[in-house]
Motif scaffolding. Structure first.
Motif, mmCIF file in Angstrom:
data_model
loop_
_atom_site.group_PDB
_atom_site.id
_atom_site.type_symbol
_atom_site.label_atom_id
_atom_site.label_comp_id
_atom_site.label_asym_id
_atom_site.label_seq_id
_atom_site.Cartn_x
_atom_site.Cartn_y
_atom_site.Cartn_z
ATOM 1 N N GLU A 250 -7.393 -26.163 4.325
ATOM 2 C CA GLU A 250 -6.401 -27.228 4.171
ATOM 3 C C GLU A 250 -5.211 -27.073 5.115
ATOM 4 N N ASP A 251 -4.606 -25.904 5.164
ATOM 5 C CA ASP A 251 -3.405 -25.723 5.985
ATOM 6 C C ASP A 251 -3.687 -25.990 7.460
ATOM 7 N N ASP A 252 -4.797 -25.484 7.957
ATOM 8 C CA ASP A 252 -5.161 -25.702 9.358
ATOM 9 C C ASP A 252 -5.452 -27.180 9.606
ATOM 10 N N LEU A 253 -6.126 -27.806 8.659
ATOM 11 C CA LEU A 253 -6.447 -29.231 8.784
ATOM 12 C C LEU A 253 -5.177 -30.072 8.857
ATOM 13 N N LEU A 254 -4.226 -29.784 7.975
ATOM 14 C CA LEU A 254 -2.972 -30.538 7.975
ATOM 15 C C LEU A 254 -2.222 -30.356 9.293
#
Length: 575
Positions: free
Chosen positions: A338-342
Motif C-alpha cells: 500500500e505505501d509504495d503504491l500510494l
C-alpha cells in the motif's frame, strides 16, 4: 482472451457536482452528448444527487427535461444511471411508498435505466421499497454499500471514557459488516452491488481486501466508486481492478481528481498495461475531453482547482520516469504494498497536474463537503477559530447518534451538530443545548436504524423519548398544489412530474414552477400583443395602397376610427 472491465462514466453528475457545484447548464450538457453517444462507456451517470435541486435552484431548468434530453441525444442503447437516497429519494426526508413508486416510474419513463440506491445509515430496510419499485418498472437496481470507517477518538476522549468505565466502540465497520450487507442486498433482488466510498476514505489495502471478499461471496456484478480528496482514489481504484472488480466509476480527466472521481485516462493507461479491455472509444474520449475543458473554463467561478494538463493517451508519450511508475503502481497493487503504491500514484497524479492529497481531510476522516460546510457555518457566525474543536467533537457526536456513516445527509447533520456543540461549549453552556431538528430526528430514529444503538437516556435528553421512533407514513402530508387566479386559474404543478418535484424539493420546486408559470403567462401576453401589432401592420399596409377617395369612404363607413398620419407615424384605430 482479454479480461474485461466495464467503465461507468460519472462526468455529468458526480464530476460536475464534486468540482463545479453542479452548475453545468443544459446547453453545456448538450454540447457533450454527441461525444458520449460514441464513447462506448458501459453506462453514464447523469442524474440524481444534487442535480435536480441545483438546476432548479441556480439554473432555472427542468430536471425532467434534463434526463429526457440526454436519453434522446444518446439513444436507447446506453444505460443512464442516477443516484437515489433510498426512502429519501433525491431529497432529505423520508417518503411513503406511493411517492417512491411514482417517482421511480416517472424516472424510468423519462429515460433512466439504472438506479443506484443507498441509505445513509446502511439501514437496508430503507431501500427495500425503492428496489421493488425499480424492478417493477423495468429498471436495474444498483444497491449500495455505503463505505465508512470507525470514529477516530483523541487520546483525551479515550482517557475520559476509561475514567468513567466506558468502552469506546471499535471494529464496527469491518469487512464482515459490509459482506453481511452485500448478501442481504443480493437476497433483496439487487441486480448489481456498488461499494460506494463517497468520502474517499477507503485505503488501497481496504479496497483490495473488501473487493476480494465481496466478489468471492456474491454472484451479481460489483461496482467500485471512490473519490480522490484524501489521496487514496487512484491507488484504491487500481487495487479494485487488480482484485477483480466488474465495474469502475471514473470521470474524464478534465472533470476528475481532487474531490471528484479518479480520471478515466489514467485508469485506461493501467488497463492497457494489464491487457484489460474497457471497450471505450479512446478517440472519442480525447475529443470529448477537449469540449469539457472549454466548459470547465466557462465554469471557472465555481472551480476550486487548477485543471490537469492536456494529454492524448493515444499519441502523447509519458516521461520515462512516469512511464516506469505506471508499471510500478501495477506491481505494487498486485503485491498489496500500500505505501509504495500510494507514493507512485501520487507522483503520477502530480505529473498530470491533479491536486495534492488533502491532509486535513485524511486526518479527520470526514468528507470534503462536510468539512467545507462546517467551516462555512462557523465563518458565517464569525467564530471560525472554533473549527479545530468542532472537528474534535465529530467522533463524539457521531458515537452519541449511533455511529452513522458520514454521507449525505448524515454527514451534514453530524457536522452541523458538532459546530453547535463547539459554540455551546465556548459560551459555557452544556453541549447539545443547541440542536437541530435533523439531529433530533436522527437520534429519535426517524431516519432509520443506526449501526450502533443510541443510548436510551441520550435519546431522551435529545428527543424526549427513550425508545426508537421510526418514520411513520401515516403522518405524511402531501405538499399543496395552489391555484393562481392571476395567471388564469392555473395550478402550480401541471402534472405528476411537477407534483413529485414539489414533494421532494418543496421550496425550491415552488419557486421554479412559479417562475415557469409567470414566464408562460408573460409569453402568452406577448404573443397576443404581437398578433395584435401584426394585424394592425397588415391593415396599415392595406390602407396605404388605397386611393384618397377609398380611404375617405372607409373612414365614413366606420371601418377605421381615424386616419394614419405618415409624418407622425400615428397608428390607425380599428373600429
Amino acid at each position: 482472451m482479454k479480461k474485461r472491465l466495464l467503465i461507468r462514466d460519472v462526468t455529468l453528475r458526480d464530476g460536475q457536482q464534486s468540482l463545479f457545484a453542479t452548475r453545468m447548464n443544459q446547453q453545456q450538457v448538450e454540447r457533450t452528448l454527441a461525444g458520449f453517444k460514441v464513447a462506448g462507456f458501459y453506462a453514464l451517470e447523469v442524474w440524481g444527487g444534487a442535480v435536480p435541486d441545483s438546476i432548479m435552484r441556480y439554473l432555472n431548468e427542468d430536471p425532467w427535461y434534463r434526463l429526457q434530453s440526454i436519453r434522446k441525444a444518446v439513444g436507447n442503447d446506453i444505460p443512464l444511471t442516477a443516484l437515489s437516497r433510498g426512502r429519501n429519494l433525491f431529497g432529505y426526508n423520508p417518503y411513503p411508498d406511493e411517492v417512491i413508486n411514482g417517482f421511480i416510474k416517472n424516472a424510468i419513463d423519462s429515460g433512466l435505466t439504472i438506479m443506484r440506491i443507498f441509505d445513509a445509515l446502511n439501514d437496508l430496510d430503507n431501500i427495500r421499497s425503492t428496489v421493488k419499485a425499480v424492478k417493477a418498472n423495468g429498471g436495474i437496481a444498483d444497491c449500495t454499500l455505503v463505505y465508512t470507517v470507525d470514529p477516530k477518538f483523541t487520546k483525551k476522549d479515550k482517557i475520559k471514557a476509561l475514567l468513567h468505565a466506558k468502552v469506546l466502540p471499535s471494529k464496527i465497520f469491518t469487512k464482515e459488516y459490509f459482506l453481511e450487507k452485500a448478501l442481504t442486498l443480493q437476497d433483496m433482488g439487487a441486480d448489481m452491488i456498488t461499494i460506494k466510498d463517497m468520502s474517499g476514505l477507503i485505503t488501497p489495502a481496504a479496497a483490495g481486501s473488501l473487493v476480494r471478499m465481496v466478489k468471492s461471496n456474491v454472484s451479481v456484478p460489483v461496482d467500485f466508486h471512490t473519490h480522490c480528496t484524501p489521496g487514496y482514489g487512484l491507488a484504491s481504484a487500481l487495487m479494485a481492478i487488480v482484485n477483480g472488480i466488474d465495474i469502475l466509476d471514473t470521470a474524464l480527466m478534465s472533470f476528475a481528481g481532487g474531490s471528484a472521481a479518479p480520471p478515466f485516462e489514467i485508469i485506461q493507461l493501467f488497463c492497457d498495461r494489464m491487457n484489460i479491455e474497457t471497450g471505450v472509444n479512446v478517440d472519442a474520449v480525447i475529443e470529448l475531453d477537449q469540449e469539457l475543458r472549454a466548459i470547465r473554463r466557462e465554469l471557472k467561478e465555481f472551480d476550486g482547482y487548477k485543471a490537469p494538463r492536456e494529454f492524448n493517451i493515444l499519441t502523447d508519450k509519458l516521461p520515462r520516469d512516469i512511464d516506469q511508475m505506471v508499471e510500478m503502481a501495477i506491481a505494487y497493487a498486485k503485491a498489496d504494498k500500500e505505501d509504495d503504491l500510494l507514493e507512485v500514484c501520487h507522483r503520477i497524479e502530480s505529473w498530470f497536474g491533479f491536486p495534492e492529497p488533502d491532509d486535513k481531510i485524511r486526518a479527520a476522516e470526514v468528507p470534503g463537503g462536510m468539512y467545507s460546510n462546517m467551516l462555512a457555518q462557523l465563518r458565517q457566525l464569525k467564530v471560525e477559530s472554533l473549527l479545530p474543536r468542532a472537528m474534535e467533537l465529530i467522533p463524539l457526536v457521531r458515537l452519541a447518534s449511533g455511529c452513522p456513516p458520514l454521507v449525505t445527509p448524515t454527514s451534514q447533520i453530524v457536522g452541523a451538530q458538532a459546530v453547535n456543540c463547539a459554540i455551546d461549549e465556548s459560551k459555557g453552556l452544556p453541549i447539545y443545548t443547541t440542536k437541530s431538528i435533523q439531529f433530533v430526528n436522527l437520534v429519535k430514529g426517524v431516519y432509520g436504524r443506526t449501526p450502533v444503538p443510541v443510548d436510551p437516556e441520550f435519546r431522551y435528553k435529545i428527543a424526549g423519548v427513550r425508545v426508537e421512533m421510526p418514520y411513520d407514513t401515516r403522518f405524511y402530508k402531501k405538499q399543496e398544489n395552489p391555484v393562481f387566479q392571476e395567471y388564469g386559474d392555473v395550478k402550480l404543478a401541471l402534472d405528476e412530474k411537477d407534483e413529485l418535484l414539489l414533494e421532494l424539493f418543496p421550496s425550491v420546486a415552488h419557486d421554479f414552477l412559479k417562475r415557469r408559470m409567470e414566464n408562460t403567462y408573460l409569453s402568452e401576453i406577448h404573443r397576443i400583443e404581437d398578433e395584435k401589432r401584426k394585424k394592425i401592420e397588415e391593415e396599415k399596409q392595406k390602407y396605404n395602397i388605397l386611393s384618397p377617395e377609398e380611404k375617405q369612404k372607409r373612414l365614413l363607413d366606420g371601418l377605421y376610427s381615424y386616419e394614419w398620419s405618415s409624418a407622425e407615424g400615428e397608428t390607425i384605430g380599428l373600429s
